[in-house]
Design a protein around this motif. Structure first.
Motif, PDB file in Angstrom:
ATOM      1  N   VAL A 137      39.256  49.919  32.746  1.00  0.00           N
ATOM      2  CA  VAL A 137      39.107  48.769  31.848  1.00  0.00           C
ATOM      3  C   VAL A 137      38.106  47.781  32.432  1.00  0.00           C
ATOM      4  CG1 VAL A 137      40.278  46.783  30.826  1.00  0.00           C
ATOM      5  CG2 VAL A 137      41.408  49.010  30.862  1.00  0.00           C
ATOM      6  N   LEU A 138      37.140  47.386  31.615  1.00  0.00           N
ATOM      7  CA  LEU A 138      36.134  46.406  32.007  1.00  0.00           C
ATOM      8  C   LEU A 138      36.303  45.164  31.147  1.00  0.00           C
ATOM      9  CD1 LEU A 138      33.011  48.776  32.132  1.00  0.00           C
ATOM     10  CD2 LEU A 138      34.697  48.329  33.934  1.00  0.00           C
ATOM     11  N   LEU A 139      36.458  44.023  31.794  1.00  0.00           N
ATOM     12  CA  LEU A 139      36.661  42.765  31.094  1.00  0.00           C
ATOM     13  C   LEU A 139      35.355  41.987  31.034  1.00  0.00           C
ATOM     14  CD1 LEU A 139      40.010  41.723  32.805  1.00  0.00           C
ATOM     15  CD2 LEU A 139      39.729  42.856  30.589  1.00  0.00           C
ATOM     16  N   ARG A 140      34.879  41.761  29.828  1.00  0.00           N
ATOM     17  CA  ARG A 140      33.665  40.969  29.663  1.00  0.00           C
ATOM     18  C   ARG A 140      34.052  39.504  29.457  1.00  0.00           C
ATOM     19  NH1 ARG A 140      29.408  40.570  24.662  1.00  0.00           N
ATOM     20  NH2 ARG A 140      27.956  39.172  25.731  1.00  0.00           N
ATOM     21  N   THR A 141      33.873  38.709  30.502  1.00  0.00           N
ATOM     22  CA  THR A 141      34.160  37.276  30.413  1.00  0.00           C
ATOM     23  C   THR A 141      32.900  36.467  30.123  1.00  0.00           C
ATOM     24  OG1 THR A 141      33.753  36.676  32.738  1.00  0.00           O
ATOM     25  CG2 THR A 141      35.896  37.652  32.213  1.00  0.00           C
ATOM     26  N   GLY A 142      31.733  37.066  30.373  1.00  0.00           N
ATOM     27  CA  GLY A 142      30.472  36.352  30.216  1.00  0.00           C
ATOM     28  C   GLY A 142      30.048  35.578  31.440  1.00  0.00           C
ATOM     29  N   ALA A 143      30.837  35.682  32.520  1.00  0.00           N
ATOM     30  CA  ALA A 143      30.556  34.904  33.728  1.00  0.00           C
ATOM     31  C   ALA A 143      29.305  35.381  34.450  1.00  0.00           C
ATOM     32  CB  ALA A 143      31.750  34.953  34.680  1.00  0.00           C
ATOM     33  N   ASP A 144      28.873  36.611  34.201  1.00  0.00           N
ATOM     34  CA  ASP A 144      27.745  37.145  34.969  1.00  0.00           C
ATOM     35  C   ASP A 144      26.440  36.396  34.719  1.00  0.00           C
ATOM     36  OD1 ASP A 144      27.881  38.262  32.374  1.00  0.00           O
ATOM     37  OD2 ASP A 144      26.560  39.901  32.940  1.00  0.00           O
ATOM     38  N   VAL A 145      26.367  35.634  33.636  1.00  0.00           N
ATOM     39  CA  VAL A 145      25.141  34.857  33.387  1.00  0.00           C
ATOM     40  C   VAL A 145      24.977  33.750  34.424  1.00  0.00           C
ATOM     41  CG1 VAL A 145      25.185  35.355  30.918  1.00  0.00           C
ATOM     42  CG2 VAL A 145      26.271  33.258  31.764  1.00  0.00           C
ATOM     43  N   ARG A 146      26.065  33.407  35.121  1.00  0.00           N
ATOM     44  CA  ARG A 146      26.000  32.367  36.151  1.00  0.00           C
ATOM     45  C   ARG A 146      25.891  32.957  37.562  1.00  0.00           C
ATOM     46  NH1 ARG A 146      29.348  30.438  32.170  1.00  0.00           N
ATOM     47  NH2 ARG A 146      31.252  31.361  33.014  1.00  0.00           N
ATOM     48  N   SER A 147      25.769  34.276  37.659  1.00  0.00           N
ATOM     49  CA  SER A 147      25.673  34.919  38.966  1.00  0.00           C
ATOM     50  C   SER A 147      24.494  34.359  39.755  1.00  0.00           C
ATOM     51  CB  SER A 147      25.504  36.432  38.792  1.00  0.00           C
ATOM     52  OG  SER A 147      25.441  37.085  40.039  1.00  0.00           O
ATOM     53  N   GLY A 148      24.717  34.119  41.038  1.00  0.00           N
ATOM     54  CA  GLY A 148      23.679  33.567  41.901  1.00  0.00           C
ATOM     55  C   GLY A 148      23.671  32.051  41.972  1.00  0.00           C
ATOM     56  N   THR A 149      24.616  31.406  41.263  1.00  0.00           N
ATOM     57  CA  THR A 149      24.722  29.953  41.282  1.00  0.00           C
ATOM     58  C   THR A 149      26.130  29.550  41.712  1.00  0.00           C
ATOM     59  OG1 THR A 149      25.567  29.631  39.017  1.00  0.00           O
ATOM     60  CG2 THR A 149      23.180  29.933  39.285  1.00  0.00           C
ATOM     61  N   PRO A 150      26.318  28.315  42.192  1.00  0.00           N
ATOM     62  CA  PRO A 150      27.670  27.872  42.558  1.00  0.00           C
ATOM     63  C   PRO A 150      28.662  27.939  41.399  1.00  0.00           C
ATOM     64  CG  PRO A 150      26.036  26.428  43.532  1.00  0.00           C
ATOM     65  CD  PRO A 150      25.282  27.349  42.609  1.00  0.00           C
ATOM     66  N   ALA A 151      28.190  27.755  40.164  1.00  0.00           N
ATOM     67  CA  ALA A 151      29.093  27.768  39.010  1.00  0.00           C
ATOM     68  C   ALA A 151      29.751  29.124  38.807  1.00  0.00           C
ATOM     69  CB  ALA A 151      28.321  27.374  37.745  1.00  0.00           C
ATOM     70  N   TYR A 152      29.116  30.193  39.303  1.00  0.00           N
ATOM     71  CA  TYR A 152      29.690  31.526  39.160  1.00  0.00           C
ATOM     72  C   TYR A 152      31.045  31.625  39.868  1.00  0.00           C
ATOM     73  CZ  TYR A 152      29.988  36.653  39.461  1.00  0.00           C
ATOM     74  OH  TYR A 152      30.395  37.962  39.377  1.00  0.00           O
TER      75      TYR A 152
END
Length: 258
Positions: A137-152
């Motif tokens: 199961v893969l959960l798409r939260t949309g968080a990967d758009v913030r990868s590489g930043t503190p907000a991630y």
């Protein structure tokens, strides 16, 4: 067959809570290093200038945690004591856990915090499919758009105990997320604990791994590129690190377009 990369790169240039150190010995430096080693260890003199362009091979040395980039958490990561015996390390787990039919559940409408089992049931209903044994199961939260930043590391959706148990009850052994963690952000959990006094809000997804043996894939990426919520194979074989609680993985989706 089409292969879709679902992995986040390990990159020393982007922000990490535990910084990555990437040191490179260039091909020219590698030639000198080899010549010095041959002289010091074997008493052999070798002039690296005879090599093409005076170069041998490069060598990369990286300092990082096993939880940097896309990785698989092993049961031993969750604690030393479990209800099912000695928790296994990443090199001790069956390889067939990490290759199987994928199921994509979209929970990207959820805000920072956790979702419960009812929300996952709705996600399954939305795609007309309930995951079963052997499926990843893969959960798409949309968080990967913030990868590489503190907000991630502070703004993402995790699972509460009921949501994690829901998937495990279905026979799922591997749960993936494009967020930093399968649990809510650290600050969110601690504030909830301080507000409620309920220690069950602290790392519920990870701590359920002390009762039920399963693995998490954290820090996935590019789940939006999957053409459908089912009908693809996931491969997320972890690196064989002896005695480790996690291992890096090059997670991909394999889509049969025939």
């Amino acid at each position: 067959m089409r292969i879709i990369d679902l992995s986040t790169p390990v990159d020393a240039k982007v922000w990490e809570p535990n910084p990555v150190v990437h040191e490179v010995l260039s091909p020219a430096e590698g030639a000198v290093h080899m010549a010095e080693g041959m002289r010091d260890n074997h008493g052999l003199d070798f002039d690296p200038a005879v090599l093409p362009d005076g170069e041998l091979l490069s060598l990369d040395t990286m300092t990082l945690t096993t939880h940097t980039g896309t990785h698989v958490d092993a049961p031993s990561h969750y604690g030393t004591k479990t209800s099912y015996g000695t928790p296994r390390h990443i090199d001790e787990l069956p390889l067939d856990w990490f290759i199987g039919p994928g199921v994509l559940l979209d929970i990207s409408d959820a805000g920072t915090g956790t979702i419960d089992a009812a929300r996952l049931r709705r996600a399954c209903s939305d795609i007309g499919h309930t995951p079963g044994p052997g499926e990843i199961v893969l959960l798409r939260t949309g968080a990967d758009v913030r990868s590489g930043t503190p907000a991630y590391f502070t703004d993402f959706t995790g699972l509460d105990r009921s949501a994690t148990a829901f998937l495990l009850d279905l026979g799922v052994r591997v749960i993936g997320t494009d967020a930093f963690s399968l649990d809510a952000p650290f600050g969110h959990m601690i504030r909830e604990y301080q507000r409620t006094g309920d220690d069950g809000v602290l790392w519920p997804a990870h701590f359920l791994g002390r009762e039920r043996e399963y693995c998490q894939i954290e820090r996935l990426s590019n789940l939006a590129a999957l053409p459908a919520p089912t009908g693809f194979t996931v491969s997320c074989l972890p690196v064989k690190l002896a005695g480790a609680g996690a291992g890096w993985a090059r997670a991909v989706a394999i889509v049969d377009e025939s």
